[in-house]
Design a protein around this motif. Structure first.
Motif, PDB file in Angstrom:
ATOM      1  N   CYS B  49       0.831  -1.199   0.000  1.00  0.00           N
ATOM      2  CA  CYS B  49       0.000   0.000   0.000  1.00  0.00           C
ATOM      3  C   CYS B  49       0.870   1.254   0.000  1.00  0.00           C
ATOM      4  O   CYS B  49       1.962   1.259   0.566  1.00  0.00           O
ATOM      5  CB  CYS B  49      -0.798  -0.070   1.295  1.00  0.00           C
ATOM      6  N   TYR B  50       0.380   2.308  -0.634  1.00  0.00           N
ATOM      7  CA  TYR B  50       0.977   3.642  -0.484  1.00  0.00           C
ATOM      8  C   TYR B  50       0.097   4.309   0.577  1.00  0.00           C
ATOM      9  O   TYR B  50      -0.938   4.885   0.266  1.00  0.00           O
ATOM     10  CB  TYR B  50       0.939   4.362  -1.820  1.00  0.00           C
ATOM     11  N   GLU B  51       0.527   4.172   1.835  1.00  0.00           N
ATOM     12  CA  GLU B  51      -0.412   4.361   2.932  1.00  0.00           C
ATOM     13  C   GLU B  51      -0.987   5.768   3.055  1.00  0.00           C
ATOM     14  O   GLU B  51      -2.187   5.935   3.263  1.00  0.00           O
ATOM     15  CB  GLU B  51       0.211   3.923   4.267  1.00  0.00           C
ATOM     16  N   SER B  52      -0.140   6.796   2.914  1.00  0.00           N
ATOM     17  CA  SER B  52      -0.679   8.149   3.113  1.00  0.00           C
ATOM     18  C   SER B  52      -1.741   8.455   2.048  1.00  0.00           C
ATOM     19  O   SER B  52      -2.795   9.018   2.338  1.00  0.00           O
ATOM     20  CB  SER B  52       0.443   9.187   3.078  1.00  0.00           C
ATOM     21  N   MET B  53      -1.471   8.022   0.818  1.00  0.00           N
ATOM     22  CA  MET B  53      -2.436   8.290  -0.257  1.00  0.00           C
ATOM     23  C   MET B  53      -3.659   7.387  -0.134  1.00  0.00           C
ATOM     24  O   MET B  53      -4.798   7.838  -0.358  1.00  0.00           O
ATOM     25  CB  MET B  53      -1.782   8.095  -1.616  1.00  0.00           C
ATOM     26  N   ALA B  54      -3.446   6.123   0.232  1.00  0.00           N
ATOM     27  CA  ALA B  54      -4.571   5.193   0.362  1.00  0.00           C
ATOM     28  C   ALA B  54      -5.540   5.693   1.431  1.00  0.00           C
ATOM     29  O   ALA B  54      -6.760   5.651   1.247  1.00  0.00           O
ATOM     30  CB  ALA B  54      -4.070   3.793   0.700  1.00  0.00           C
ATOM     31  N   THR B  55      -5.012   6.179   2.539  1.00  0.00           N
ATOM     32  CA  THR B  55      -5.875   6.701   3.605  1.00  0.00           C
ATOM     33  C   THR B  55      -6.700   7.869   3.080  1.00  0.00           C
ATOM     34  O   THR B  55      -7.914   7.940   3.279  1.00  0.00           O
ATOM     35  CB  THR B  55      -4.999   7.170   4.791  1.00  0.00           C
ATOM     36  N   ARG B  56      -6.024   8.772   2.366  1.00  0.00           N
ATOM     37  CA  ARG B  56      -6.715   9.936   1.831  1.00  0.00           C
ATOM     38  C   ARG B  56      -7.783   9.548   0.805  1.00  0.00           C
ATOM     39  O   ARG B  56      -8.894  10.086   0.797  1.00  0.00           O
ATOM     40  CB  ARG B  56      -5.648  10.824   1.179  1.00  0.00           C
ATOM     41  N   GLN B  57      -7.441   8.587  -0.049  1.00  0.00           N
ATOM     42  CA  GLN B  57      -8.405   8.143  -1.071  1.00  0.00           C
ATOM     43  C   GLN B  57      -9.610   7.456  -0.421  1.00  0.00           C
ATOM     44  O   GLN B  57     -10.746   7.658  -0.845  1.00  0.00           O
ATOM     45  CB  GLN B  57      -7.732   7.157  -2.032  1.00  0.00           C
ATOM     46  N   LEU B  58      -9.347   6.643   0.604  1.00  0.00           N
ATOM     47  CA  LEU B  58     -10.460   5.960   1.282  1.00  0.00           C
ATOM     48  C   LEU B  58     -11.371   6.978   1.966  1.00  0.00           C
ATOM     49  O   LEU B  58     -12.599   6.850   1.926  1.00  0.00           O
ATOM     50  CB  LEU B  58      -9.925   4.951   2.305  1.00  0.00           C
ATOM     51  N   GLU B  59     -10.768   8.002   2.571  1.00  0.00           N
ATOM     52  CA  GLU B  59     -11.585   9.034   3.217  1.00  0.00           C
ATOM     53  C   GLU B  59     -12.434   9.771   2.187  1.00  0.00           C
ATOM     54  O   GLU B  59     -13.602  10.072   2.423  1.00  0.00           O
ATOM     55  CB  GLU B  59     -10.686  10.016   3.983  1.00  0.00           C
ATOM     56  N   SER B  60     -11.845  10.033   1.007  1.00  0.00           N
ATOM     57  CA  SER B  60     -12.647  10.754   0.023  1.00  0.00           C
ATOM     58  C   SER B  60     -13.717   9.852  -0.583  1.00  0.00           C
ATOM     59  O   SER B  60     -14.797  10.328  -0.938  1.00  0.00           O
ATOM     60  CB  SER B  60     -11.782  11.467  -1.021  1.00  0.00           C
ATOM     61  N   GLU B  62     -15.346   7.631   1.170  1.00  0.00           N
ATOM     62  CA  GLU B  62     -16.410   7.637   2.176  1.00  0.00           C
ATOM     63  C   GLU B  62     -17.252   8.906   2.043  1.00  0.00           C
ATOM     64  O   GLU B  62     -18.484   8.838   2.042  1.00  0.00           O
ATOM     65  CB  GLU B  62     -15.834   7.517   3.603  1.00  0.00           C
ATOM     66  N   SER B  63     -16.594  10.064   1.879  1.00  0.00           N
ATOM     67  CA  SER B  63     -17.412  11.289   1.758  1.00  0.00           C
ATOM     68  C   SER B  63     -18.219  11.313   0.474  1.00  0.00           C
ATOM     69  O   SER B  63     -19.367  11.755   0.477  1.00  0.00           O
ATOM     70  CB  SER B  63     -16.599  12.595   1.840  1.00  0.00           C
ATOM     71  N   ALA B  64     -17.617  10.817  -0.638  1.00  0.00           N
ATOM     72  CA  ALA B  64     -18.374  10.801  -1.897  1.00  0.00           C
ATOM     73  C   ALA B  64     -19.594   9.894  -1.773  1.00  0.00           C
ATOM     74  O   ALA B  64     -20.682  10.216  -2.266  1.00  0.00           O
ATOM     75  CB  ALA B  64     -17.470  10.343  -3.038  1.00  0.00           C
ATOM     76  N   ALA B  65     -19.417   8.751  -1.095  1.00  0.00           N
ATOM     77  CA  ALA B  65     -20.538   7.814  -0.927  1.00  0.00           C
ATOM     78  C   ALA B  65     -21.649   8.442  -0.080  1.00  0.00           C
ATOM     79  O   ALA B  65     -22.833   8.282  -0.371  1.00  0.00           O
ATOM     80  CB  ALA B  65     -20.039   6.530  -0.263  1.00  0.00           C
ATOM     81  N   ARG B  66     -21.250   9.176   0.954  1.00  0.00           N
ATOM     82  CA  ARG B  66     -22.255   9.805   1.826  1.00  0.00           C
ATOM     83  C   ARG B  66     -23.038  10.888   1.091  1.00  0.00           C
ATOM     84  O   ARG B  66     -24.210  11.131   1.389  1.00  0.00           O
ATOM     85  CB  ARG B  66     -21.569  10.426   3.043  1.00  0.00           C
ATOM     86  N   ILE B  72     -26.292   5.678   7.067  1.00  0.00           N
ATOM     87  CA  ILE B  72     -26.052   6.099   8.446  1.00  0.00           C
ATOM     88  C   ILE B  72     -24.565   6.010   8.787  1.00  0.00           C
ATOM     89  O   ILE B  72     -23.964   6.942   9.294  1.00  0.00           O
ATOM     90  CB  ILE B  72     -26.894   5.248   9.420  1.00  0.00           C
ATOM     91  N   SER B  73     -23.971   4.866   8.457  1.00  0.00           N
ATOM     92  CA  SER B  73     -22.582   4.672   8.860  1.00  0.00           C
ATOM     93  C   SER B  73     -21.844   3.815   7.834  1.00  0.00           C
ATOM     94  O   SER B  73     -22.448   2.941   7.196  1.00  0.00           O
ATOM     95  CB  SER B  73     -22.575   3.999  10.237  1.00  0.00           C
ATOM     96  N   ILE B  74     -20.534   4.080   7.684  1.00  0.00           N
ATOM     97  CA  ILE B  74     -19.689   3.324   6.740  1.00  0.00           C
ATOM     98  C   ILE B  74     -18.418   2.923   7.472  1.00  0.00           C
ATOM     99  O   ILE B  74     -17.811   3.745   8.166  1.00  0.00           O
ATOM    100  CB  ILE B  74     -19.319   4.200   5.520  1.00  0.00           C
TER     101      ILE B  74
END
Lengths: 83, 139
Positions: B49-60, B62-66, B72-74
């Motif tokens: 994994c490219y961890e710093s980028m993977a974390t950022r991509q996963l967070e974005s 989650e927000s796009a999905a919301r 309610i929760s992801i």
């Protein structure tokens, strides 16, 4: 200017290192950088066209400008997986 | 919530992370290590994994999905390192008031994760060869 580029997965395997140093005048575009990478590391030639670049942890576009502060990585295609 | 871990995924904990009394549906997806792909056997997988980028991509993600679905929760948990057949590499849980949103949102999250989150897997084939899996690139 010497730029460090992070490599992962097949890019790391082909280059034989997890961090590549290339010489490239800055500011630069991705096209400039790609040229500099291929000059330093020709073994990446067959995979580079399939890869994306990340600049500062985000996918870069043709308009992205690379400066001395940029963190750069080559992002090979992600694992995918058939539906 | 987003988690990238080197530990075995506790699917019960992933479910509990999204449980909510307002929810009428909880959907859990587990991506598990397959021992057979086509006619080739897999002994194990290694995830990097490219961890710093993977974390950022996963967070974005989650927000796009919301923004797209009323959920309610992801919870998205991705495991790294060495995995044996049957073990889960990724878990996605979504809770929502009504099931259609949880199903659609969960499917979109896993499909998009597999395109835009910089986590890669190496197949350790049963014939002793190793190969990074990159769609479009011959191993």
């Amino acid at each position: 200017m010497t730029i460090q580029i992070k490599l992962f997965a097949v890019a790391m395997q082909k280059a034989g290192t997890s961090e590549l140093e290339v010489d490239c005048p800055l500011p630069a575009t991705l096209a400039d950088l790609e040229q500099a990478i291929l000059t330093t590391c020709p073994t990446l030639a067959d995979i580079l066209p399939h890869c994306r670049f990340a600049v500062d942890d985000q996918f870069a576009t043709a308009q992205t400008v690379i400066t001395t502060d940029s963190t750069i990585a080559i992002i090979p295609p992600v694992s995918g997986g058939a539906l | 919530m987003i988690e990238i871990t080197n530990n075995v995924i506790d699917s019960q904990a992933v479910l509990e992370a999204v449980q909510d009394t307002r929810a009428g549906a909880v959907v859990l997806f587990l991506g598990t290590t397959r021992s057979i792909t086509g006619d080739r056997g897999t002994d194990s997988l290694d995830y990097e994994c490219y961890e710093s980028m993977a974390t950022r991509q996963l967070e974005s993600l989650e927000s796009a999905a919301r923004e797209r679905w009323d959920v309610i929760s992801i919870q998205i948990t991705h495991r790294l390192g060495h995995l044996l057949p049957g073990e889960a590499s990724v878990a996605i849980a979504v809770s929502s008031a009504h099931r259609v949103n949880a199903f659609e949102c969960g499917q979109w999250l896993i499909d998009t994760l597999k395109e835009d989150v910089p986590i890669w897997k190496k197949e350790n084939w049963s014939d002793g060869t190793h190969e990074w899996v990159h769609p479009g690139i011959e191993g």
